[in-house]
Design a protein around this motif. Structure first.
Motif, PDB file in Angstrom:
ATOM      1  N   VAL A 146     -13.229   2.451  11.918  1.00 22.93           N
ATOM      2  CA  VAL A 146     -14.226   1.836  11.035  1.00 22.93           C
ATOM      3  C   VAL A 146     -15.138   0.916  11.828  1.00 22.93           C
ATOM      4  O   VAL A 146     -16.362   0.934  11.677  1.00 22.93           O
ATOM      5  CB  VAL A 146     -13.512   1.043   9.903  1.00 22.93           C
ATOM      6  CG1 VAL A 146     -14.510   0.210   9.125  1.00 22.93           C
ATOM      7  CG2 VAL A 146     -12.795   1.999   8.976  1.00 22.93           C
ATOM      8  N   MET A 178      -1.235   3.358  12.295  1.00 26.52           N
ATOM      9  CA  MET A 178      -2.226   4.103  11.510  1.00 26.52           C
ATOM     10  C   MET A 178      -3.306   3.152  10.992  1.00 26.52           C
ATOM     11  O   MET A 178      -4.504   3.454  11.049  1.00 26.52           O
ATOM     12  CB  MET A 178      -1.519   4.793  10.342  1.00 26.52           C
ATOM     13  CG  MET A 178      -2.424   5.631   9.477  1.00 26.52           C
ATOM     14  SD  MET A 178      -3.084   7.046  10.344  1.00 26.52           S
ATOM     15  CE  MET A 178      -1.682   8.136  10.301  1.00 26.52           C
ATOM     16  N   THR A 227      -7.252   3.134  12.026  1.00 27.10           N
ATOM     17  CA  THR A 227      -8.321   3.214  11.027  1.00 27.10           C
ATOM     18  C   THR A 227      -9.313   2.068  11.204  1.00 27.10           C
ATOM     19  O   THR A 227     -10.523   2.261  11.149  1.00 27.10           O
ATOM     20  CB  THR A 227      -7.718   3.163   9.606  1.00 27.10           C
ATOM     21  OG1 THR A 227      -6.709   4.142   9.521  1.00 27.10           O
ATOM     22  CG2 THR A 227      -8.774   3.428   8.549  1.00 27.10           C
ATOM     23  N   GLY A 279      -3.852  -9.373   2.239  1.00 29.48           N
ATOM     24  CA  GLY A 279      -4.346  -8.458   3.253  1.00 29.48           C
ATOM     25  C   GLY A 279      -4.719  -7.101   2.708  1.00 29.48           C
ATOM     26  O   GLY A 279      -4.458  -6.088   3.355  1.00 29.48           O
ATOM     27  N   ARG A 280      -5.328  -7.087   1.478  1.00 25.30           N
ATOM     28  CA  ARG A 280      -5.885  -5.831   0.953  1.00 25.30           C
ATOM     29  C   ARG A 280      -4.828  -4.734   0.873  1.00 25.30           C
ATOM     30  O   ARG A 280      -4.691  -3.922   1.777  1.00 25.30           O
ATOM     31  CB  ARG A 280      -7.037  -5.322   1.828  1.00 25.30           C
ATOM     32  CG  ARG A 280      -7.860  -6.388   2.462  1.00 25.30           C
ATOM     33  CD  ARG A 280      -9.004  -6.836   1.561  1.00 25.30           C
ATOM     34  NE  ARG A 280      -9.473  -8.148   1.974  1.00 25.30           N
ATOM     35  CZ  ARG A 280     -10.221  -8.377   3.025  1.00 25.30           C
ATOM     36  NH1 ARG A 280     -10.610  -7.370   3.770  1.00 25.30           N
ATOM     37  NH2 ARG A 280     -10.602  -9.600   3.314  1.00 25.30           N
ATOM     38  N   GLY A 281      -4.109  -4.712  -0.165  1.00 26.88           N
ATOM     39  CA  GLY A 281      -3.034  -3.728  -0.293  1.00 26.88           C
ATOM     40  C   GLY A 281      -3.511  -2.335  -0.649  1.00 26.88           C
ATOM     41  O   GLY A 281      -3.318  -1.865  -1.771  1.00 26.88           O
ATOM     42  N   VAL A 282      -4.122  -1.674   0.288  1.00 27.25           N
ATOM     43  CA  VAL A 282      -4.571  -0.298   0.038  1.00 27.25           C
ATOM     44  C   VAL A 282      -4.195   0.582   1.231  1.00 27.25           C
ATOM     45  O   VAL A 282      -3.928   0.090   2.324  1.00 27.25           O
ATOM     46  CB  VAL A 282      -6.099  -0.217  -0.167  1.00 27.25           C
ATOM     47  CG1 VAL A 282      -6.521  -0.970  -1.411  1.00 27.25           C
ATOM     48  CG2 VAL A 282      -6.847  -0.725   1.042  1.00 27.25           C
ATOM     49  N   MET A 321      -8.315 -14.191   0.612  1.00 30.32           N
ATOM     50  CA  MET A 321      -8.261 -14.108   2.075  1.00 30.32           C
ATOM     51  C   MET A 321      -9.415 -13.273   2.663  1.00 30.32           C
ATOM     52  O   MET A 321      -9.566 -12.086   2.359  1.00 30.32           O
ATOM     53  CB  MET A 321      -6.939 -13.504   2.514  1.00 30.32           C
ATOM     54  CG  MET A 321      -6.786 -13.445   4.014  1.00 30.32           C
ATOM     55  SD  MET A 321      -5.298 -12.590   4.460  1.00 30.32           S
ATOM     56  CE  MET A 321      -4.152 -13.929   4.434  1.00 30.32           C
ATOM     57  N   THR A 345      -1.171  -1.791   2.427  1.00 33.82           N
ATOM     58  CA  THR A 345      -1.786  -2.634   3.424  1.00 33.82           C
ATOM     59  C   THR A 345      -1.022  -2.567   4.725  1.00 33.82           C
ATOM     60  O   THR A 345       0.189  -2.500   4.749  1.00 33.82           O
ATOM     61  CB  THR A 345      -1.872  -4.082   2.945  1.00 33.82           C
ATOM     62  OG1 THR A 345      -2.509  -4.822   3.951  1.00 33.82           O
ATOM     63  CG2 THR A 345      -0.514  -4.667   2.679  1.00 33.82           C
ATOM     64  N   VAL A 346      -1.758  -2.512   5.772  1.00 29.30           N
ATOM     65  CA  VAL A 346      -1.128  -2.622   7.075  1.00 29.30           C
ATOM     66  C   VAL A 346      -1.893  -3.672   7.847  1.00 29.30           C
ATOM     67  O   VAL A 346      -3.068  -3.896   7.627  1.00 29.30           O
ATOM     68  CB  VAL A 346      -1.151  -1.294   7.855  1.00 29.30           C
ATOM     69  CG1 VAL A 346      -0.092  -0.359   7.355  1.00 29.30           C
ATOM     70  CG2 VAL A 346      -2.499  -0.664   7.803  1.00 29.30           C
ATOM     71  N   PRO A 365      -5.661   2.582   3.910  1.00 28.39           N
ATOM     72  CA  PRO A 365      -7.029   2.625   4.435  1.00 28.39           C
ATOM     73  C   PRO A 365      -7.529   4.031   4.737  1.00 28.39           C
ATOM     74  O   PRO A 365      -8.733   4.272   4.727  1.00 28.39           O
ATOM     75  CB  PRO A 365      -6.950   1.787   5.713  1.00 28.39           C
ATOM     76  CG  PRO A 365      -5.525   1.759   6.090  1.00 28.39           C
ATOM     77  CD  PRO A 365      -4.736   1.913   4.832  1.00 28.39           C
ATOM     78  N   GLY A 413     -10.557   2.401   3.725  1.00 29.07           N
ATOM     79  CA  GLY A 413     -10.749   1.567   4.910  1.00 29.07           C
ATOM     80  C   GLY A 413     -12.201   1.238   5.189  1.00 29.07           C
ATOM     81  O   GLY A 413     -12.500   0.299   5.930  1.00 29.07           O
ATOM     82  N   THR A 414     -13.108   2.032   4.607  1.00 31.48           N
ATOM     83  CA  THR A 414     -14.533   1.790   4.855  1.00 31.48           C
ATOM     84  C   THR A 414     -15.176   0.944   3.759  1.00 31.48           C
ATOM     85  O   THR A 414     -16.378   0.687   3.804  1.00 31.48           O
ATOM     86  CB  THR A 414     -15.300   3.120   4.958  1.00 31.48           C
ATOM     87  OG1 THR A 414     -15.187   3.806   3.694  1.00 31.48           O
ATOM     88  CG2 THR A 414     -14.745   4.007   6.047  1.00 31.48           C
ATOM     89  N   ALA A 423     -11.241  -9.869   9.116  1.00 34.17           N
ATOM     90  CA  ALA A 423     -10.553 -11.130   9.396  1.00 34.17           C
ATOM     91  C   ALA A 423      -9.052 -10.962   9.387  1.00 34.17           C
ATOM     92  O   ALA A 423      -8.329 -11.643  10.054  1.00 34.17           O
ATOM     93  CB  ALA A 423     -10.956 -12.176   8.362  1.00 34.17           C
ATOM     94  N   THR A 424      -8.593 -10.012   8.579  1.00 29.11           N
ATOM     95  CA  THR A 424      -7.148  -9.803   8.463  1.00 29.11           C
ATOM     96  C   THR A 424      -6.749  -8.560   9.227  1.00 29.11           C
ATOM     97  O   THR A 424      -5.992  -7.752   8.769  1.00 29.11           O
ATOM     98  CB  THR A 424      -6.744  -9.650   7.009  1.00 29.11           C
ATOM     99  OG1 THR A 424      -7.501  -8.559   6.471  1.00 29.11           O
ATOM    100  CG2 THR A 424      -6.992 -10.888   6.236  1.00 29.11           C
TER     101      THR A 424
END
Lengths: 259, 149
Positions: free
Chosen positions: B110, B102, B106, A114-117, A190, B142-143, A119, A160-161, B120-121
């Motif tokens: 976006v 948060m 976001t 799930g994109r560990g950043v 994913m 990640t959230v 955002p 996030g963008t 999707a996630t």
């Protein structure tokens, strides 16, 4: 026309295997061993005595359908989830109960699904967060932009963008900034387009060739089997089958469909 | 070679780690201790009243006073222990919730700016898992990752 990354990574996996064989490794040292791991959430058990080994310098693919317990197993390995029984052995030492932050600082790196950043932070700010491990920001940036040139163009953009693939690249760049010795990857593919997934796995193959041991969890086996030295299929909280990628490839559909 | 050195370094760092006794339910145990102290302290303090009231012997009355004070002290200590561990649990949950919200915010911004459908996630269940991963591994923020098995 250039060959697809998948084919390239398959060659890379083969080359690593040959290297080890040539080195005459009698007993292969395991960098990660999970022994009879049982774990769950409150009273619901998810893992039922899982055994898994990641030999030094190899790529192990853990495959299985959704809900099989793969991500939980990675969390246990990373120290984020305490097993109710069993041993987590990292570099020959039992590390049950060691805080995940300490393991991460030592060089065990989990890149979660799930994109560990963050955002709401820019690419640069996300990278700056990784300086806590002791390396300089310039070093982190240089390493990240060297591996992912696209991030240099996006360095002032809010994470996030970014597109899904770019976010995943940023997540990997952040993980790799810690100079991991043992890398745990959770569902890289994913929500990403196949071409991006191939690009990312080509990079995973490069990292593996540098000698980093990798445990990669995937729901979709096709691309990951190209880079893996060994594979395991996990179903309903148990490792149902282990073997070489070629052996398991033919059994995958049956395993997923419960045949 | 980088990898060989790195692996040896990794092994040395792992060997140097302090391994604590894994105590899954330690917080819960201390919560229980806090509640028990509160209840017992209160009962002892209340019981001291009839004990003191039922005698004219000053020595026994002083014992009752000491007993009542001990009970009150136990109840105060128990309250502090209970407050400390229940607050810790609440703040952990609050932090996970904040991270989740948060991230969700976001994503909404976006989506509104780009006009694209959500990822999707997108935010789903498992916010605390994701936040836990972020805090624990120090790797990512990640959230809204989908909690999976």
């Amino acid at each position: 026309m250039t060959p697809g990354p998948a084919s390239g990574t398959a060659v890379a996996a083969g080359a690593r295997t040959v290297d080890r064989a040539a080195a005459g490794d009698g007993a292969v040292e395991n960098l990660l061993e999970l022994r009879s791991i049982r774990a769950g959430y409150d009273r619901i058990d998810v893992l039922f005595g899982v055994d898994l080994e990641v030999p030094r310098g190899s790529v192990v693919a853990l495959l299985g359908p959704n809900g099989a317990g793969k991500s939980t197993l990675l969390r246990v390995a990373a120290g984020l989830h305490l097993p109710s029984s069993g041993d987590v052995v990292v570099a020959g030492r039992r590390v049950n109960g060691v805080p995940a932050a300490d393991l991460a600082r030592a060089g065990l790196c989990l890149i979660p699904e799930g994109r560990g950043v963050f955002p709401n932070l820019t690419v640069r700010e996300n990278l700056r967060m990784m300086t806590h491990v002791g390396c300089g920001f310039d070093e982190v940036e240089e390493e990240a932009y060297h591996r992912f040139p696209r991030l240099r163009e996006r360095r002032r953009q809010t994470a996030g963008t970014l597109s899904g693939g770019e976010q995943q690249m940023l997540a990997m760049a952040r993980g790799l900034a810690t100079r991991p010795a043992l890398l745990l990857l959770d569902e890289l593919s994913m929500g990403l387009a196949p071409i991006i997934v191939e690009e990312l796995y080509a990079l995973v193959a490069q990292i593996a060739q540098a000698g980093v041991s990798i445990l990669v969890v995937e729901q979709f086996a096709g691309v990951v089997l190209g880079v893996a030295d060994q594979a395991a299929i996990m179903i309903n909280g148990r490792v149902a089958r282990t073997g070489s990628p070629s052996e398991l490839e033919t059994e995958l559909s049956g395993a997923y469909l419960g045949a | 070679m980088y990898s060989e050195d790195r692996v040896e370094e990794f092994k040395a760092e792992i060997a140097a780690l302090k391994v604590r006794d894994p105590a899954t339910g330690r917080d819960r145990m201390w919560l229980g201790v806090g509640v028990a102290l509160m209840v017992i302290g209160l009962l002892v303090a209340v019981a001291a009243y009839p004990f003191s009231h039922g005698t004219t012997n000053p020595l026994q009355q002083r014992d009752a006073i000491a007993m009542a004070l001990g009970g009150v002290a136990a109840a105060v200590v128990g309250s502090a222990v209970f407050l400390r561990y229940s607050l810790a649990a609440f703040l952990r949950f609050w932090l996970a919730r904040q991270s989740f919200e948060m991230g969700a915010l976001t994503d909404r911004v976006v989506d509104a700016v780009t006009g694209a459908p959500g990822p999707a996630t997108g935010p789903g269940t498992g916010a605390s898992d994701a936040a836990g991963a972020r805090v624990g591994s120090g790797l990512s923020g990640t959230v809204g990752g989908t909690a999976k098995g």
